[in-house]
Design an enzyme around this catalytic site. Structure first.
Site, PDB file in Angstrom:
ATOM      1  CG  ASP A   1      29.135 -64.136   5.129  1.00 62.27           C
ATOM      2  OD1 ASP A   1      29.333 -63.009   4.632  1.00 62.27           O
ATOM      3  OD2 ASP A   1      28.385 -64.984   4.608  1.00 62.27           O
TER       4      ASP A   1
ATOM      5  CD  GLU B   1      28.224 -62.462  -0.986  1.00 64.88           C
ATOM      6  OE1 GLU B   1      28.011 -62.449  -2.219  1.00 64.88           O
ATOM      7  OE2 GLU B   1      29.054 -63.242  -0.459  1.00 64.88           O
TER       8      GLU B   1
END
Length: 380
Positions: free
Chosen positions: A80, A143
Protein backbone atom coordinates in the site's frame (compact mmCIF):
# COMPACT_ATOMS: atom_id res chain seq x y z
CA UNK A 1 29.25 -13.79 -8.69
CA UNK A 2 25.61 -12.75 -8.32
CA UNK A 3 24.58 -10.65 -11.34
CA UNK A 4 21.73 -8.17 -11.09
CA UNK A 5 22.83 -5.11 -13.07
CA UNK A 6 21.88 -6.63 -16.42
CA UNK A 7 18.29 -6.88 -15.16
CA UNK A 8 17.92 -3.15 -14.54
CA UNK A 9 15.77 -2.47 -17.62
CA UNK A 10 13.21 -5.18 -16.88
CA UNK A 11 13.21 -4.25 -13.18
CA UNK A 12 12.29 -0.69 -14.14
CA UNK A 13 9.57 -1.96 -16.46
CA UNK A 14 7.98 -3.93 -13.63
CA UNK A 15 8.38 -0.97 -11.28
CA UNK A 16 6.62 1.30 -13.79
CA UNK A 17 3.69 -1.10 -13.96
CA UNK A 18 3.38 -1.18 -10.15
CA UNK A 19 3.79 2.58 -9.64
CA UNK A 20 1.07 3.31 -12.22
CA UNK A 21 -1.49 1.43 -10.12
CA UNK A 22 -3.21 3.51 -7.44
CA UNK A 23 -2.80 1.44 -4.28
CA UNK A 24 -3.53 3.71 -1.34
CA UNK A 25 -4.21 1.80 1.86
CA UNK A 26 -7.99 2.17 1.45
CA UNK A 27 -7.99 1.25 -2.24
CA UNK A 28 -8.53 -2.47 -1.89
CA UNK A 29 -8.84 -3.10 -5.63
CA UNK A 30 -5.58 -1.31 -6.35
CA UNK A 31 -3.61 -3.04 -3.61
CA UNK A 32 -4.99 -6.40 -4.71
CA UNK A 33 -3.95 -5.65 -8.29
CA UNK A 34 -0.39 -5.00 -7.12
CA UNK A 35 -0.56 -8.26 -5.17
CA UNK A 36 -1.75 -10.19 -8.21
CA UNK A 37 1.09 -8.92 -10.37
CA UNK A 38 3.80 -9.49 -7.79
CA UNK A 39 2.30 -12.80 -6.69
CA UNK A 40 2.36 -14.08 -10.27
CA UNK A 41 6.04 -13.16 -10.56
CA UNK A 42 6.81 -15.19 -7.43
CA UNK A 43 4.83 -18.13 -8.78
CA UNK A 44 7.00 -18.03 -11.89
CA UNK A 45 10.01 -18.40 -9.57
CA UNK A 46 8.44 -21.55 -8.17
CA UNK A 47 7.04 -20.07 -4.96
CA UNK A 48 3.64 -20.82 -3.48
CA UNK A 49 1.57 -17.70 -2.85
CA UNK A 50 -0.99 -17.88 -0.06
CA UNK A 51 -3.56 -15.08 -0.25
CA UNK A 52 -4.84 -13.94 3.15
CA UNK A 53 -8.17 -12.26 2.36
CA UNK A 54 -9.43 -8.99 3.80
CA UNK A 55 -12.77 -7.28 3.32
CA UNK A 56 -11.92 -3.62 3.98
CA UNK A 57 -8.24 -3.41 3.00
CA UNK A 58 -6.21 -5.30 0.45
CA UNK A 59 -5.37 -8.97 0.79
CA UNK A 60 -2.06 -9.91 2.38
CA UNK A 61 0.31 -12.41 0.77
CA UNK A 62 2.44 -15.08 2.45
CA UNK A 63 4.98 -16.44 -0.01
CA UNK A 64 7.06 -19.57 0.53
CA UNK A 65 8.86 -22.12 -1.63
CA UNK A 66 7.43 -25.66 -1.49
CA UNK A 67 10.93 -27.15 -1.50
CA UNK A 68 12.26 -25.10 1.41
CA UNK A 69 14.32 -27.27 3.76
CA UNK A 70 14.62 -24.82 6.65
CA UNK A 71 13.17 -21.32 6.63
CA UNK A 72 15.11 -19.00 8.90
CA UNK A 73 14.66 -15.62 7.18
CA UNK A 74 11.48 -13.55 7.13
CA UNK A 75 11.21 -10.73 4.59
CA UNK A 76 8.47 -8.15 5.12
CA UNK A 77 7.32 -5.54 2.60
CA UNK A 78 4.09 -3.64 2.04
CA UNK A 79 2.02 -3.06 -1.08
CA UNK A 80 0.00 0.00 0.00
CA UNK A 81 0.90 3.67 -0.39
CA UNK A 82 -0.36 6.92 1.15
CA UNK A 83 -1.61 8.44 -2.10
CA UNK A 84 -5.20 9.23 -3.09
CA UNK A 85 -6.97 7.59 -6.01
CA UNK A 86 -6.11 9.27 -9.30
CA UNK A 87 -2.57 10.21 -8.31
CA UNK A 88 -0.99 7.66 -10.64
CA UNK A 89 -2.85 9.13 -13.60
CA UNK A 90 -1.89 12.71 -12.76
CA UNK A 91 1.70 11.88 -11.81
CA UNK A 92 2.67 8.55 -13.43
CA UNK A 93 6.03 6.83 -13.32
CA UNK A 94 8.77 8.86 -14.98
CA UNK A 95 12.54 8.84 -15.31
CA UNK A 96 14.93 11.77 -15.22
CA UNK A 97 17.99 10.39 -16.99
CA UNK A 98 20.12 13.41 -16.11
CA UNK A 99 19.50 13.02 -12.38
CA UNK A 100 19.41 9.23 -12.53
CA UNK A 101 16.12 9.16 -10.68
CA UNK A 102 12.69 7.60 -11.15
CA UNK A 103 9.56 9.34 -9.87
CA UNK A 104 5.98 8.40 -9.09
CA UNK A 105 3.60 7.66 -6.21
CA UNK A 106 5.07 4.92 -4.03
CA UNK A 107 8.16 4.50 -6.20
CA UNK A 108 10.46 4.32 -3.16
CA UNK A 109 7.94 3.57 -0.39
CA UNK A 110 7.92 0.87 -1.32
CA UNK A 111 7.23 -0.50 -4.76
CA UNK A 112 10.92 -0.51 -5.64
CA UNK A 113 11.40 -2.86 -2.69
CA UNK A 114 8.82 -5.30 -4.06
CA UNK A 115 10.85 -5.47 -7.26
CA UNK A 116 14.09 -5.77 -5.30
CA UNK A 117 12.93 -8.78 -3.26
CA UNK A 118 11.77 -10.58 -6.38
CA UNK A 119 15.00 -10.05 -8.29
CA UNK A 120 17.24 -10.79 -5.30
CA UNK A 121 15.70 -14.26 -5.12
CA UNK A 122 15.79 -14.61 -8.90
CA UNK A 123 19.54 -13.89 -8.82
CA UNK A 124 20.13 -16.62 -6.23
CA UNK A 125 18.06 -19.08 -8.23
CA UNK A 126 20.03 -18.23 -11.37
CA UNK A 127 23.21 -19.00 -9.41
CA UNK A 128 21.83 -22.38 -8.41
CA UNK A 129 21.92 -21.35 -4.74
CA UNK A 130 19.20 -23.02 -2.65
CA UNK A 131 19.24 -20.05 -0.25
CA UNK A 132 16.50 -18.48 -2.38
CA UNK A 133 14.10 -21.20 -1.25
CA UNK A 134 14.68 -20.78 2.45
CA UNK A 135 12.87 -17.51 3.04
CA UNK A 136 9.32 -16.60 3.96
CA UNK A 137 7.89 -13.38 2.56
CA UNK A 138 4.98 -11.41 3.97
CA UNK A 139 3.55 -8.67 1.74
CA UNK A 140 0.97 -6.71 3.68
CA UNK A 141 -1.59 -4.20 2.54
CA UNK A 142 -2.05 -1.78 5.45
CA UNK A 143 1.39 -0.75 6.71
CA UNK A 144 0.76 2.92 5.96
CA UNK A 145 -2.26 2.94 8.29
CA UNK A 146 -0.63 1.09 11.17
CA UNK A 147 -0.70 -2.57 10.05
CA UNK A 148 -3.84 -3.10 12.11
CA UNK A 149 -4.98 -6.17 10.17
CA UNK A 150 -1.51 -7.53 9.40
CA UNK A 151 0.36 -7.27 12.69
CA UNK A 152 -0.94 -10.62 13.91
CA UNK A 153 -0.06 -12.24 10.58
CA UNK A 154 3.48 -10.87 10.66
CA UNK A 155 3.99 -12.07 14.22
CA UNK A 156 2.53 -15.48 13.39
CA UNK A 157 4.81 -15.91 10.38
CA UNK A 158 7.83 -14.69 12.38
CA UNK A 159 7.64 -17.41 15.03
CA UNK A 160 10.67 -19.67 14.86
CA UNK A 161 12.46 -17.32 12.45
CA UNK A 162 16.12 -16.48 13.02
CA UNK A 163 16.32 -13.17 11.14
CA UNK A 164 13.87 -10.52 9.92
CA UNK A 165 14.66 -8.31 6.93
CA UNK A 166 12.31 -5.35 6.52
CA UNK A 167 12.17 -3.69 3.14
CA UNK A 168 11.47 -0.05 3.95
CA UNK A 169 13.65 2.17 1.75
CA UNK A 170 17.19 2.99 2.80
CA UNK A 171 17.73 6.55 4.03
CA UNK A 172 18.87 9.22 1.56
CA UNK A 173 22.52 8.58 2.47
CA UNK A 174 22.09 4.82 2.05
CA UNK A 175 21.92 4.07 5.78
CA UNK A 176 19.96 1.08 7.06
CA UNK A 177 17.71 1.35 10.10
CA UNK A 178 18.50 -0.46 13.34
CA UNK A 179 16.40 1.58 15.74
CA UNK A 180 12.92 3.13 15.53
CA UNK A 181 10.64 4.94 17.92
CA UNK A 182 7.37 3.30 18.85
CA UNK A 183 4.19 4.94 17.64
CA UNK A 184 0.48 5.07 18.19
CA UNK A 185 -2.68 6.87 17.18
CA UNK A 186 -5.54 8.12 19.35
CA UNK A 187 -8.94 9.53 18.50
CA UNK A 188 -10.56 11.95 20.97
CA UNK A 189 -14.30 12.44 20.45
CA UNK A 190 -16.06 15.21 22.39
CA UNK A 191 -19.81 15.66 22.69
CA UNK A 192 -21.23 19.03 23.66
CA UNK A 193 -24.55 20.82 23.31
CA UNK A 194 -25.46 23.00 20.34
CA UNK A 195 -26.90 26.49 20.74
CA UNK A 196 -27.12 29.69 18.71
CA UNK A 197 -24.08 31.78 19.56
CA UNK A 198 -26.01 35.05 19.23
CA UNK A 199 -29.42 34.26 20.68
CA UNK A 200 -28.71 31.83 23.54
CA UNK A 201 -24.99 31.07 23.83
CA UNK A 202 -25.32 30.39 27.56
CA UNK A 203 -27.29 27.23 26.75
CA UNK A 204 -24.51 25.74 24.68
CA UNK A 205 -21.64 23.51 25.71
CA UNK A 206 -18.79 23.84 23.23
CA UNK A 207 -17.18 20.58 22.17
CA UNK A 208 -14.51 22.60 20.33
CA UNK A 209 -13.62 24.49 23.51
CA UNK A 210 -13.29 21.21 25.40
CA UNK A 211 -11.12 19.73 22.67
CA UNK A 212 -8.93 22.86 22.76
CA UNK A 213 -8.26 22.29 26.46
CA UNK A 214 -7.28 18.72 25.72
CA UNK A 215 -4.98 19.73 22.85
CA UNK A 216 -3.04 22.08 25.11
CA UNK A 217 -2.67 19.43 27.82
CA UNK A 218 -1.65 16.73 25.35
CA UNK A 219 1.00 18.93 23.77
CA UNK A 220 2.40 19.60 27.23
CA UNK A 221 3.32 15.89 27.34
CA UNK A 222 6.02 16.45 24.70
CA UNK A 223 9.54 15.66 25.82
CA UNK A 224 11.61 15.78 22.63
CA UNK A 225 14.88 15.49 24.52
CA UNK A 226 13.89 12.01 25.66
CA UNK A 227 12.17 10.93 22.44
CA UNK A 228 8.54 11.59 23.35
CA UNK A 229 6.37 13.50 20.91
CA UNK A 230 2.62 14.09 20.96
CA UNK A 231 0.89 15.85 18.10
CA UNK A 232 -2.79 16.56 17.52
CA UNK A 233 -2.50 16.67 13.75
CA UNK A 234 -6.13 16.75 12.62
CA UNK A 235 -9.16 18.35 14.24
CA UNK A 236 -12.80 18.27 13.21
CA UNK A 237 -15.75 20.10 14.68
CA UNK A 238 -18.66 22.44 14.28
CA UNK A 239 -21.03 23.02 11.39
CA UNK A 240 -21.64 26.78 11.45
CA UNK A 241 -19.68 29.77 12.72
CA UNK A 242 -22.69 31.06 14.67
CA UNK A 243 -23.41 27.75 16.41
CA UNK A 244 -21.88 26.44 19.62
CA UNK A 245 -20.33 23.17 18.48
CA UNK A 246 -22.01 19.98 19.62
CA UNK A 247 -19.17 17.69 18.54
CA UNK A 248 -15.43 17.77 17.91
CA UNK A 249 -12.77 15.19 17.14
CA UNK A 250 -9.01 15.28 17.55
CA UNK A 251 -6.61 12.79 15.94
CA UNK A 252 -3.41 12.33 17.91
CA UNK A 253 -0.03 10.92 16.86
CA UNK A 254 2.27 9.67 19.63
CA UNK A 255 5.95 8.63 19.39
CA UNK A 256 8.03 7.04 22.15
CA UNK A 257 11.60 5.85 22.45
CA UNK A 258 11.24 3.01 25.00
CA UNK A 259 8.64 0.44 26.09
CA UNK A 260 8.49 2.15 29.48
CA UNK A 261 7.57 5.43 27.82
CA UNK A 262 4.83 3.66 25.86
CA UNK A 263 3.14 2.48 29.06
CA UNK A 264 3.63 5.87 30.67
CA UNK A 265 2.12 7.77 27.75
CA UNK A 266 -0.89 5.48 27.52
CA UNK A 267 -1.57 6.22 31.20
CA UNK A 268 -1.04 9.97 30.83
CA UNK A 269 -3.34 10.28 27.81
CA UNK A 270 -6.07 8.44 29.68
CA UNK A 271 -5.46 10.74 32.64
CA UNK A 272 -5.74 13.91 30.54
CA UNK A 273 -9.04 12.73 29.09
CA UNK A 274 -10.49 11.30 32.30
CA UNK A 275 -12.37 14.51 33.12
CA UNK A 276 -13.70 17.48 31.19
CA UNK A 277 -12.81 21.16 31.53
CA UNK A 278 -16.05 22.42 29.99
CA UNK A 279 -19.03 21.55 32.16
CA UNK A 280 -21.65 19.50 30.36
CA UNK A 281 -19.37 17.98 27.73
CA UNK A 282 -18.46 14.31 27.41
CA UNK A 283 -15.26 12.78 26.07
CA UNK A 284 -14.31 9.38 24.66
CA UNK A 285 -10.81 8.22 23.79
CA UNK A 286 -9.86 5.30 21.56
CA UNK A 287 -6.48 4.10 20.31
CA UNK A 288 -3.18 2.86 21.66
CA UNK A 289 0.57 2.61 21.09
CA UNK A 290 0.27 0.11 18.25
CA UNK A 291 3.94 -0.17 17.26
CA UNK A 292 6.47 -0.87 20.01
CA UNK A 293 9.90 0.77 19.85
CA UNK A 294 12.64 -1.04 17.95
CA UNK A 295 15.79 -0.88 20.09
CA UNK A 296 19.27 -1.66 18.81
CA UNK A 297 20.09 -4.51 21.16
CA UNK A 298 22.99 -6.96 21.00
CA UNK A 299 21.20 -9.27 18.53
CA UNK A 300 20.38 -6.47 16.11
CA UNK A 301 23.91 -5.08 16.43
CA UNK A 302 25.37 -8.49 15.57
CA UNK A 303 23.10 -8.89 12.55
CA UNK A 304 24.10 -5.44 11.36
CA UNK A 305 27.76 -6.43 11.61
CA UNK A 306 27.04 -9.34 9.27
CA UNK A 307 25.33 -6.96 6.85
CA UNK A 308 28.31 -4.63 7.01
CA UNK A 309 30.66 -7.52 6.21
CA UNK A 310 28.57 -8.42 3.18
CA UNK A 311 28.56 -4.77 2.12
CA UNK A 312 32.34 -4.54 2.35
CA UNK A 313 32.68 -7.59 0.11
CA UNK A 314 30.59 -5.74 -2.46
CA UNK A 315 32.52 -2.51 -2.06
CA UNK A 316 29.77 -0.80 -0.06
CA UNK A 317 30.30 1.05 3.21
CA UNK A 318 27.04 0.33 5.02
CA UNK A 319 26.00 2.65 7.85
CA UNK A 320 23.04 2.48 10.19
CA UNK A 321 20.81 5.06 11.81
CA UNK A 322 17.74 5.47 13.98
CA UNK A 323 14.50 7.14 12.96
CA UNK A 324 11.28 8.37 14.48
CA UNK A 325 9.12 6.81 11.77
CA UNK A 326 7.31 3.55 12.38
CA UNK A 327 7.44 0.31 10.42
CA UNK A 328 6.72 -3.40 10.69
CA UNK A 329 10.27 -3.89 11.96
CA UNK A 330 8.95 -2.97 15.40
CA UNK A 331 6.87 -6.13 15.57
CA UNK A 332 9.65 -8.61 14.83
CA UNK A 333 12.18 -6.72 16.95
CA UNK A 334 9.78 -6.77 19.91
CA UNK A 335 9.62 -10.56 19.55
CA UNK A 336 13.37 -10.72 20.13
CA UNK A 337 14.16 -11.53 16.50
CA UNK A 338 17.31 -9.88 15.09
CA UNK A 339 15.85 -7.35 12.67
CA UNK A 340 17.30 -4.97 10.10
CA UNK A 341 15.16 -2.36 8.38
CA UNK A 342 15.74 0.00 5.46
CA UNK A 343 16.98 -2.78 3.18
CA UNK A 344 15.18 -1.37 0.16
CA UNK A 345 16.74 0.81 -2.54
CA UNK A 346 17.81 4.40 -1.85
CA UNK A 347 15.52 7.34 -2.43
CA UNK A 348 13.73 10.23 -0.79
CA UNK A 349 10.66 12.43 -0.67
CA UNK A 350 8.47 9.57 0.52
CA UNK A 351 4.78 10.46 0.86
CA UNK A 352 5.22 13.62 -1.25
CA UNK A 353 4.94 14.76 -4.85
CA UNK A 354 8.73 14.65 -5.06
CA UNK A 355 9.13 10.98 -4.09
CA UNK A 356 12.01 9.46 -6.00
CA UNK A 357 14.23 6.40 -6.43
CA UNK A 358 17.97 6.59 -7.09
CA UNK A 359 17.94 4.27 -10.08
CA UNK A 360 21.50 2.99 -9.61
CA UNK A 361 20.56 1.78 -6.13
CA UNK A 362 17.83 -0.49 -7.47
CA UNK A 363 20.32 -3.09 -8.69
CA UNK A 364 22.98 -2.28 -6.08
CA UNK A 365 20.68 -2.84 -3.11
CA UNK A 366 19.07 -5.85 -4.77
CA UNK A 367 22.50 -7.44 -5.05
CA UNK A 368 23.20 -6.56 -1.42
CA UNK A 369 19.92 -8.17 -0.33
CA UNK A 370 20.70 -11.26 -2.35
CA UNK A 371 24.13 -11.62 -0.73
CA UNK A 372 22.68 -11.05 2.75
CA UNK A 373 20.18 -13.87 2.21
CA UNK A 374 23.00 -16.06 0.96
CA UNK A 375 25.19 -15.29 3.98
CA UNK A 376 22.43 -15.74 6.55
CA UNK A 377 21.49 -19.07 4.98
CA UNK A 378 25.06 -20.25 5.65
CA UNK A 379 24.77 -19.06 9.28
CA UNK A 380 21.75 -21.27 10.01
Amino acid sequence: MIEVHSKESEMLQLLEKLVNIDSGSNNKAGVDKVGEIVGQKFKELGFKVNVVPNIEVGNHLVIQHPDASHIDILIVAHMDTVFEDGTAKVRPFSIDQEKGRAYGPGVIDMKASLVSVLYALQALKDEGDAAYQNVRIVLNSDEEIGSRSSRGLIEEQARGISYALIMEPARKDGSLVTERRGSGRYKIEVQGLAAHSGIEPEKGRSAIEELAHKIVKLHELNDHEHGISVNVGIIEGGNAVNTISSSAIGHVDVRVATPEQASEMEHKIEEVCASTDVRGTKIEVTGDISRPPMLKNEKIAHLFQIVQEVGRELGMAIKDTKTGGGSDASFTAAMGIPTIDGLGPIGGGAHSEDEYLEIASLTERTRLLSKIIQRLHVYK
